[in-house]
Scaffold this active site. Structure first.
Site, PDB file in Angstrom:
ATOM      1  N   GLU A  99       0.972  -1.257  -0.024  1.00 21.15           N
ATOM      2  CA  GLU A  99       0.038   0.097   0.182  1.00 21.15           C
ATOM      3  C   GLU A  99       0.859   1.299   0.108  1.00 21.15           C
ATOM      4  OE1 GLU A  99      -2.813  -0.738   3.307  1.00 21.15           O
ATOM      5  OE2 GLU A  99      -4.038  -1.647   2.268  1.00 21.15           O
TER       6      GLU A  99
ATOM      7  N   GLU B  73      -5.420  -8.498  -0.995  1.00 21.18           N
ATOM      8  CA  GLU B  73      -6.067  -8.137   0.442  1.00 21.18           C
ATOM      9  C   GLU B  73      -7.535  -7.979   0.208  1.00 21.18           C
ATOM     10  OE1 GLU B  73      -4.345  -5.585   3.238  1.00 21.18           O
ATOM     11  OE2 GLU B  73      -2.623  -5.880   2.647  1.00 21.18           O
TER      12      GLU B  73
HETATM   13  C1  BG6 Z   1      -4.559  -2.971   4.928  1.00 21.57           C
HETATM   14  C2  BG6 Z   1      -3.009  -3.445   5.377  1.00 21.57           C
HETATM   15  O1  BG6 Z   1      -4.655  -1.634   4.932  1.00 21.57           O
HETATM   16  O2  BG6 Z   1      -5.608  -3.261   5.717  1.00 21.57           O
HETATM   17  C3  BG6 Z   1      -2.900  -4.650   6.420  1.00 21.57           C
HETATM   18  O3  BG6 Z   1      -2.305  -3.544   4.445  1.00 21.57           O
HETATM   19  C4  BG6 Z   1      -4.037  -4.450   7.153  1.00 21.57           C
HETATM   20  O4  BG6 Z   1      -1.897  -4.390   7.099  1.00 21.57           O
HETATM   21  C5  BG6 Z   1      -5.443  -4.548   6.610  1.00 21.57           C
HETATM   22  O5  BG6 Z   1      -4.089  -5.257   8.473  1.00 21.57           O
HETATM   23  C6  BG6 Z   1      -6.859  -4.276   7.532  1.00 21.57           C
HETATM   24  O6  BG6 Z   1      -6.532  -3.088   8.301  1.00 21.57           O
HETATM   25  P1  BG6 Z   1      -6.823  -3.409   9.978  1.00 21.57           P
HETATM   26  O7  BG6 Z   1      -6.419  -1.990  10.614  1.00 21.57           O
HETATM   27  O8  BG6 Z   1      -8.249  -3.759  10.018  1.00 21.57           O
HETATM   28  O9  BG6 Z   1      -6.006  -4.332  10.248  1.00 21.57           O
END
Ligand code: BG6
Length: 495
Positions: free
Chosen positions: A200, A393
């Site tokens: 990201e 993701e």
């Molecule tokens: C993404 C990141 O932005 O979102 C991850 O690359 C992160 O590292 C994921 O864990 C989910 O976000 P969060 O804050 O719910 O863990």
């Protein structure tokens, strides 16, 4: 006619046979063992757990000041710093990888913690124990036929580089990163094919410490420092792409964007234009990394914001020549743009807060759920860039309830995954070349933004609470069996 001749002919039927199903984690949220095996302290080790949280302001939750760093360095245990203990993947990776194999994973995305390899970032020699650890992990994955998708830097860097060099604001960090990249790419050239240079990368602008090691109280103009850091990351990413092709021409290099699609709040031209601007600022990153140049609008934007980014004469050529092979991105939510935000409420979102979209439901953390948005994003990215895409993701952060018999009925997660995978399938059938899907935190890990354990994304449950208490035992949620079936059927059986 297809935009890409490599597109398999059978895409109208759904996912291609070689589709890479899997899961994803980041070293700093999973490994723990923050001071084991010669590892140095990293930026993620500086983040304490906060009891009081405002989920509409994740940026504030992730904020780290000089004061926070000083306290964290003096605090030598993992207690109160969840990213220091993670879920102990460092010691339990064999068991975890066996569970991924049981799920039928074809691929697994994970990151290398830079501070395990170069504890201070500028060390003359790499740390062999760190190198050996990842060699063991990749070998174990290969044993199970799981392809590693490796992020070189996922929300961490050695803290020494922040304290002694100012993080990514300093061009010298490009060389340190290159040395790190060269070391691991050489060492794992027969184990790893897919590399992502920065997780990201747009986070460097949104949350400069997390993304770029920029401590806000140490710079005069935070926005300028962030764009300077980002520019250095762009250069480092391009030079790494060049290097990667020299080390192993088979390597596939991807950029990684948190795609934050903005919809206009209304059809008023003002809102539509605002959404366009917000999307341009997000896609600026892929414009540079895929098209090989900054987009035209950025020059006026920099001038109006009073930002000067120092670029070396050779940078233009470096960015132009060494563009990535594919785009990987995260997608959790869509956002709303308007010139009159006071008319609407605010809700949480990935790193950002957003104006509320009345058409969408939100998660417990306020992130707006928008499966169709994934199809939109896939189609617009493919239309715009015409390169393969990888959803690295996606997932639902939710609290899970463990029943007396140990079972976990997470139907909400199944619903979320089903809808998003269905939307992705539609995009594939629309002709978009999608390489794979790695669901976020396939095994529960520490949340990046809130450092909570209770914000769980996994299909595998980990017995640990927000304060690090628990047996760390792994167990299968209902979604585990559902995802296994979905993978076995190559996305055909999503019932
Ligand atoms: C993404 C990141 O932005 O979102 C991850 O690359 C992160 O590292 C994921 O864990 C989910 O976000 P969060 O804050 O719910 O863990």
């Amino acid at each position: 006619m297809t935009a890409n001749p490599k597109l398999p002919k059978d895409y109208l039927k759904g996912f291609p046979q070689h589709f890479m199903w899997g899961g994803a984690i980041a070293a700093n949220q999973a490994e723990g063992a923050f001071d084991a095996g010669g590892k140095g302290l990293s930026t993620a080790d500086m983040v304490p757990y906060f009891e009081k949280k405002d989920y509409t302001n994740l940026k504030a939750l992730m904020h780290v000041s000089s004061d926070t760093i000083e306290k964290a360095i003096a605090h030598q245990s993992a207690e109160g710093y969840p990213k220091r203990y993670g879920i102990d993947f460092y010691h339990r990776y064999t068991e975890d990888i066996a569970l991924f194999a049981e799920l039928g994973f074809k691929a697994f995305r994970l990151s290398i913690n830079w501070a395990r390899i170069f504890p201070n970032g500028d060390d003359a020699e790499p740390n062999e124990q760190g190198l050996q650890f990842y060699e063991n992990v990749f070998t174990e994955m290969k044993k199970h036929g799981i392809e590693p998708i490796v992020t070189l830097s996922h929300y961490e860097m050695p803290i020494s580089l922040v304290l002694n060099y100012g993080g990514w604001t300093n061009r010298k960090v490009v060389s340190f990163y290159m040395k790190y990249a060269e070391t691991v790419m050489n060492r794992y050239k027969d184990l790893v094919t897919y590399w992502l240079t920065f997780n990201e990368i747009n986070t460097t602008i949104i949350e400069p410490f997390t993304g770029g090691g920029v401590v806000e109280d140490r710079v005069e103009n935070v926005q300028e420092a962030s764009y300077q850091a980002l520019h250095h990351q762009f250069v480092a990413s391009s030079l790494t792409t060049k290097l990667a092709r020299e080390i192993n021409p088979e390597f596939q290099i991807g950029c990684m964007l948190a795609r934050m699609i903005h919809y206009p709040a209304t059809s008023s031209p003002e809102d539509v234009h605002q959404a366009l601007v917000d999307n341009q600022l997000n896609l600026l990153h892929t414009d540079v990394q895929v098209r090989g140049a900054y987009p035209a609008f950025i020059h006026r934007y920099f001038a109006e914001q009073g930002i000067t980014v120092v670029m070396e004469p050779e940078d233009e050529g470096i960015l132009r020549k060494h563009t990535v092979d594919f785009i990987s991105f995260s997608y959790y939510t869509s956002l709303v743009s308007t010139t009159t935000p006071e008319k609407y409420g605010v809700t949480g979102a990935n790193l950002y807060s957003s104006v509320k979209n009345p058409n969408l439901e939100v998660t417990e953390w306020g992130w707006q759920m928008d499966p169709l948005g994934l199809r939109i994003v896939l189609k617009e990215l493919y239309d715009r860039y015409g390169v393969p895409l990888f959803v690295v993701e996606n997932g639902l952060g939710a609290r899970d309830q463990v029943e007396a018999d140990g079972s976990i009925h997470d139907q909400y997660r199944i619903d979320y995954m089903r809808k998003h995978i269905t939307a992705m399938k539609e995009a594939v059938m629309d002709g978009v070349e999608v390489m794979g899907y790695t669901s976020w935190g396939a095994i529960d890990i520490i949340s990046a933004s809130t450092s909570e354990m209770s914000k769980r994304y996994g299909v595998i449950y980990v017995d640990q609470d927000d304060h690090g208490q628990g047996t760390l035992e792994r167990s299968r949620k209902d979604s585990f069996y559902w995802y296994k079936k979905a993978i076995e059927s190559n996305g055909e059986d999503l019932s």
